[in-house]
Design a protein around this motif. Structure first.
Motif, PDB file in Angstrom:
ATOM      1  N   VAL A   1       0.845  -1.202   0.000  1.00 37.06           N
ATOM      2  CA  VAL A   1       0.000   0.000   0.000  1.00 37.06           C
ATOM      3  C   VAL A   1       0.883   1.256   0.000  1.00 37.06           C
ATOM      4  O   VAL A   1       2.064   1.191   0.344  1.00 37.06           O
ATOM      5  N   ASP A   2       0.313   2.358  -0.427  1.00 33.35           N
ATOM      6  CA  ASP A   2       0.998   3.646  -0.348  1.00 33.35           C
ATOM      7  C   ASP A   2       0.491   4.399   0.882  1.00 33.35           C
ATOM      8  O   ASP A   2      -0.529   4.025   1.449  1.00 33.35           O
ATOM      9  N   LEU A   3       1.189   5.465   1.255  1.00 37.21           N
ATOM     10  CA  LEU A   3       0.818   6.179   2.485  1.00 37.21           C
ATOM     11  C   LEU A   3       0.729   7.675   2.255  1.00 37.21           C
ATOM     12  O   LEU A   3       1.553   8.252   1.545  1.00 37.21           O
ATOM     13  N   ALA A   4      -0.259   8.304   2.894  1.00 34.63           N
ATOM     14  CA  ALA A   4      -0.217   9.755   3.081  1.00 34.63           C
ATOM     15  C   ALA A   4       0.196   9.965   4.531  1.00 34.63           C
ATOM     16  O   ALA A   4      -0.425   9.427   5.445  1.00 34.63           O
ATOM     17  N   ILE A   5       1.277  10.696   4.728  1.00 37.53           N
ATOM     18  CA  ILE A   5       1.750  10.997   6.083  1.00 37.53           C
ATOM     19  C   ILE A   5       1.088  12.307   6.509  1.00 37.53           C
ATOM     20  O   ILE A   5       1.230  13.332   5.835  1.00 37.53           O
ATOM     21  N   THR A   6       0.362  12.249   7.625  1.00 37.19           N
ATOM     22  CA  THR A   6      -0.459  13.390   8.067  1.00 37.19           C
ATOM     23  C   THR A   6      -0.169  13.720   9.528  1.00 37.19           C
ATOM     24  O   THR A   6      -0.979  13.440  10.396  1.00 37.19           O
ATOM     25  N   ASP A   7       0.998  14.294   9.764  1.00 40.16           N
ATOM     26  CA  ASP A   7       1.326  14.657  11.140  1.00 40.16           C
ATOM     27  C   ASP A   7       0.529  15.881  11.580  1.00 40.16           C
ATOM     28  O   ASP A   7      -0.006  16.618  10.760  1.00 40.16           O
ATOM     29  N   HIS A   8       0.497  16.076  12.904  1.00 42.15           N
ATOM     30  CA  HIS A   8      -0.211  17.228  13.450  1.00 42.15           C
ATOM     31  C   HIS A   8       0.550  18.515  13.127  1.00 42.15           C
ATOM     32  O   HIS A   8       1.684  18.714  13.591  1.00 42.15           O
ATOM     33  N   ASP A   9      -0.054  19.366  12.321  1.00 39.17           N
ATOM     34  CA  ASP A   9       0.425  20.731  12.071  1.00 39.17           C
ATOM     35  C   ASP A   9       1.838  20.820  11.500  1.00 39.17           C
ATOM     36  O   ASP A   9       2.487  21.864  11.627  1.00 39.17           O
ATOM     37  N   THR A  10       2.302  19.748  10.852  1.00 42.64           N
ATOM     38  CA  THR A  10       3.596  19.829  10.179  1.00 42.64           C
ATOM     39  C   THR A  10       3.634  18.875   8.987  1.00 42.64           C
ATOM     40  O   THR A  10       2.960  17.838   8.998  1.00 42.64           O
ATOM     41  N   ILE A  11       4.389  19.265   7.955  1.00 42.83           N
ATOM     42  CA  ILE A  11       4.584  18.352   6.822  1.00 42.83           C
ATOM     43  C   ILE A  11       6.023  17.821   6.810  1.00 42.83           C
ATOM     44  O   ILE A  11       6.446  17.185   5.850  1.00 42.83           O
ATOM     45  N   LYS A  12       6.764  18.078   7.883  1.00 41.63           N
ATOM     46  CA  LYS A  12       8.172  17.660   7.912  1.00 41.63           C
ATOM     47  C   LYS A  12       8.314  16.144   7.784  1.00 41.63           C
ATOM     48  O   LYS A  12       9.212  15.656   7.102  1.00 41.63           O
ATOM     49  N   GLY A  13       7.444  15.417   8.463  1.00 42.43           N
ATOM     50  CA  GLY A  13       7.498  13.958   8.404  1.00 42.43           C
ATOM     51  C   GLY A  13       7.246  13.452   6.992  1.00 42.43           C
ATOM     52  O   GLY A  13       7.946  12.574   6.492  1.00 42.43           O
ATOM     53  N   ALA A  14       6.245  14.032   6.342  1.00 44.78           N
ATOM     54  CA  ALA A  14       5.908  13.612   4.969  1.00 44.78           C
ATOM     55  C   ALA A  14       7.068  13.916   4.025  1.00 44.78           C
ATOM     56  O   ALA A  14       7.424  13.094   3.170  1.00 44.78           O
ATOM     57  N   LEU A  15       7.682  15.092   4.198  1.00 40.15           N
ATOM     58  CA  LEU A  15       8.812  15.457   3.326  1.00 40.15           C
ATOM     59  C   LEU A  15      10.000  14.534   3.570  1.00 40.15           C
ATOM     60  O   LEU A  15      10.656  14.104   2.627  1.00 40.15           O
ATOM     61  N   LYS A  16      10.229  14.183   4.831  1.00 44.36           N
ATOM     62  CA  LYS A  16      11.342  13.280   5.131  1.00 44.36           C
ATOM     63  C   LYS A  16      11.054  11.887   4.565  1.00 44.36           C
ATOM     64  O   LYS A  16      11.960  11.233   4.036  1.00 44.36           O
ATOM     65  N   ALA A  17       9.802  11.461   4.665  1.00 45.54           N
ATOM     66  CA  ALA A  17       9.433  10.139   4.137  1.00 45.54           C
ATOM     67  C   ALA A  17       9.727  10.070   2.646  1.00 45.54           C
ATOM     68  O   ALA A  17      10.165   9.050   2.125  1.00 45.54           O
ATOM     69  N   LYS A  18       9.498  11.159   1.937  1.00 48.32           N
ATOM     70  CA  LYS A  18       9.762  11.184   0.495  1.00 48.32           C
ATOM     71  C   LYS A  18      11.254  10.963   0.220  1.00 48.32           C
ATOM     72  O   LYS A  18      11.620  10.358  -0.780  1.00 48.32           O
ATOM     73  N   LEU A  19      12.097  11.465   1.109  1.00 47.28           N
ATOM     74  CA  LEU A  19      13.544  11.258   0.935  1.00 47.28           C
ATOM     75  C   LEU A  19      13.945   9.817   1.239  1.00 47.28           C
ATOM     76  O   LEU A  19      14.860   9.281   0.640  1.00 47.28           O
ATOM     77  N   LEU A  20      13.228   9.215   2.195  1.00 48.31           N
ATOM     78  CA  LEU A  20      13.582   7.862   2.620  1.00 48.31           C
ATOM     79  C   LEU A  20      13.080   6.791   1.662  1.00 48.31           C
ATOM     80  O   LEU A  20      13.549   5.676   1.674  1.00 48.31           O
ATOM     81  N   LEU A  21      12.062   7.167   0.841  1.00 49.11           N
ATOM     82  CA  LEU A  21      11.302   6.081   0.240  1.00 49.11           C
ATOM     83  C   LEU A  21      11.987   5.363  -0.906  1.00 49.11           C
ATOM     84  O   LEU A  21      11.525   4.295  -1.293  1.00 49.11           O
ATOM     85  N   GLN A  22      13.083   5.909  -1.425  1.00 51.14           N
ATOM     86  CA  GLN A  22      13.793   5.181  -2.482  1.00 51.14           C
ATOM     87  C   GLN A  22      14.104   3.748  -2.056  1.00 51.14           C
ATOM     88  O   GLN A  22      14.101   2.837  -2.854  1.00 51.14           O
ATOM     89  N   LYS A  23      14.347   3.590  -0.755  1.00 55.24           N
ATOM     90  CA  LYS A  23      14.677   2.263  -0.221  1.00 55.24           C
ATOM     91  C   LYS A  23      13.493   1.299  -0.253  1.00 55.24           C
ATOM     92  O   LYS A  23      13.645   0.095  -0.206  1.00 55.24           O
ATOM     93  N   TYR A  24      12.294   1.858  -0.254  1.00 58.55           N
ATOM     94  CA  TYR A  24      11.089   1.042  -0.153  1.00 58.55           C
ATOM     95  C   TYR A  24      10.273   1.228  -1.421  1.00 58.55           C
ATOM     96  O   TYR A  24      10.302   2.280  -2.036  1.00 58.55           O
ATOM     97  N   ASN A  25       9.507   0.222  -1.776  1.00 54.23           N
ATOM     98  CA  ASN A  25       8.688   0.347  -2.979  1.00 54.23           C
ATOM     99  C   ASN A  25       7.305   0.901  -2.619  1.00 54.23           C
ATOM    100  O   ASN A  25       6.299   0.223  -2.756  1.00 54.23           O
ATOM    101  N   VAL A  26       7.302   2.133  -2.144  1.00 60.32           N
ATOM    102  CA  VAL A  26       6.077   2.745  -1.622  1.00 60.32           C
ATOM    103  C   VAL A  26       6.022   4.186  -2.104  1.00 60.32           C
ATOM    104  O   VAL A  26       7.060   4.826  -2.246  1.00 60.32           O
ATOM    105  N   LYS A  27       4.818   4.682  -2.343  1.00 62.58           N
ATOM    106  CA  LYS A  27       4.675   6.111  -2.624  1.00 62.58           C
ATOM    107  C   LYS A  27       4.196   6.807  -1.356  1.00 62.58           C
ATOM    108  O   LYS A  27       3.429   6.247  -0.586  1.00 62.58           O
ATOM    109  N   VAL A  28       4.658   8.038  -1.180  1.00 63.54           N
ATOM    110  CA  VAL A  28       4.230   8.833  -0.031  1.00 63.54           C
ATOM    111  C   VAL A  28       3.613  10.127  -0.537  1.00 63.54           C
ATOM    112  O   VAL A  28       4.157  10.765  -1.441  1.00 63.54           O
TER     113      VAL A  28
END
Ligand SMILES: [Zn+2]
Ligand SMILES: [Zn+2]
Length: 192
Positions: free
Chosen positions: A27-54
């Motif tokens: 499955v793919d993920l939308a990262i929805t942290d409280h009042d920040t998109i930092k987690g989602a942006l970091k996940a995009k950097l990490l995801l090359q390792k995983y076969n997942v879209k963020v």
């Protein structure tokens, strides 16, 4: 469509754990942290390792309750009146979904779900007890998109509920387009 990471103070799940579980589940993920998109942006950097879209999301706190924004690139200041927060999200071309709208607490829009200019309603929130009949009804009566998500704050819920789309979104733009067209179905267990 609703996953928290270490960038939410209340979450105990790490981004890399979520990405690796999502890859296992297919499955793919939308990262929805409280009042920040930092987690989602970091996940995009990490995801090359995983076969997942963020996808970039955010659970924005407003004075009237929490709303989910998908596709924002600028963070929204917390605790604005909901109308104002929604306007700022729409100005970015992003979409707004009421988070767990009828959960019985101060963090939910409750009656405002009937009147605010929303694009969708979170009909299925796994952490909050599953499908909400009231949320389903308001989505149908107002013609809004129906979204499902886990609201995972722990790894065991990541990827265990979500939203099915007619095709796999490639980008936030795709996701926004399908939400606007209401081409989405909440699903309790998703396997690709
Ligand atoms: Zn919430
Ligand atoms: Zn949440």
């Amino acid at each position: 469509m609703h996953v928290h990471s270490e960038y939410s103070p209340c979450s105990r799940v790490k981004l890399f754990e979520s990405l690796s579980k999502a890859a296992q589940l297919g499955v793919d993920l939308a990262i929805t942290d409280h009042d920040t998109i930092k987690g989602a942006l970091k996940a995009k950097l990490l995801l090359q390792k995983y076969n997942v879209k963020v996808f970039i999301g955010c659970e924005v706190s407003t004075r009237d309750g929490q709303i989910l924004a998908y596709g924002i690139l600028e963070e929204i200041p917390p605790y604005l009146p909901a109308e104002q927060a929604i306007e700022l999200i729409h100005e970015q071309g992003a979409v707004v979904v009421a988070a767990h709208p009828f959960r019985d607490d101060r963090e939910s829009l409750l009656d405002k779900t009937y009147v605010l200019p929303l694009d969708g309603v979170e009909v299925l929130n796994l952490a909050g007890g599953g499908i909400s009949k009231d949320a389903e009804e308001v989505a149908v009566s107002r013609g809004l998109a129906q979204i499902g998500g886990s609201d995972a704050h722990t790894l065991n819920l990541v990827g265990e509920a979500g939203t099915r789309f007619p095709y796999q979104p490639e980008s936030e733009e795709d996701l926004i387009k399908m939400i606007k067209r209401k081409e989405c179905t909440p699903v309790r267990v998703i396997r690709r």
